[in-house]
Write an enzyme that holds these catalytic residues in place. Sequence first.
Site: not given
Ligand code: THU
Length: 161
Positions: A61, A63-65, A72, A74, A113
């Site tokens: 995964n 993320e970003n500010a 995600c 996946e 998700c």
């Molecule tokens: N996240 C995933 O990468 N995959 C999932 O199946 C559930 C959530 C990530 C998104 C975010 O960066 C962090 O987990 C918290 O939600």
Amino acid sequence: MKQQVSFDFQLLTSDNELDLALQNLLAAARSAVALSYAPYSKFHVGAAILLQNGEIVKGGNQENASFPAGICAERVALSAVSSLFPSEKIQAIAIAYTNAQSDEMDENILSPCGICRQSILEVADRQSDEIQILLSSPAGKIILIDSARHLLPLAFSSSNL
Ligand code: THU
């Protein structure tokens, strides 16, 4: 008229209960956790995709500010597959995580998700072949689902357009 949706899945307590290809795939998903960039949630997710040619493609995964810009694991892995192996079918996708916010060995099994379910389903429809899903917990529990379709009953798809 009352209707019901249910599906079968396997709950496993050890990697050894998986066939060798899926054992390797789960190990790849665990190693893909190292690709995660999750300084905000500290929830580090790794995904590994097994292609029908035997290749494994990984993603973490990102993320970003600006939180909604995050993506995600996946969908990072799915996008990598579409760039690196555009004509190869996907056989299975495994996911693993570590939660840096929690000190305990986490028993919770991570499940994709809603957006990721929708994205996986689009690929399954496009390739006209089911995609197996392998979910895991840091403590070692595993769920094996034969088809990603089970995770999104009554899904919206191109057939609705
Ligand atoms: N996240 C995933 O990468 N995959 C999932 O199946 C559930 C959530 C990530 C998104 C975010 O960066 C962090 O987990 C918290 O939600």
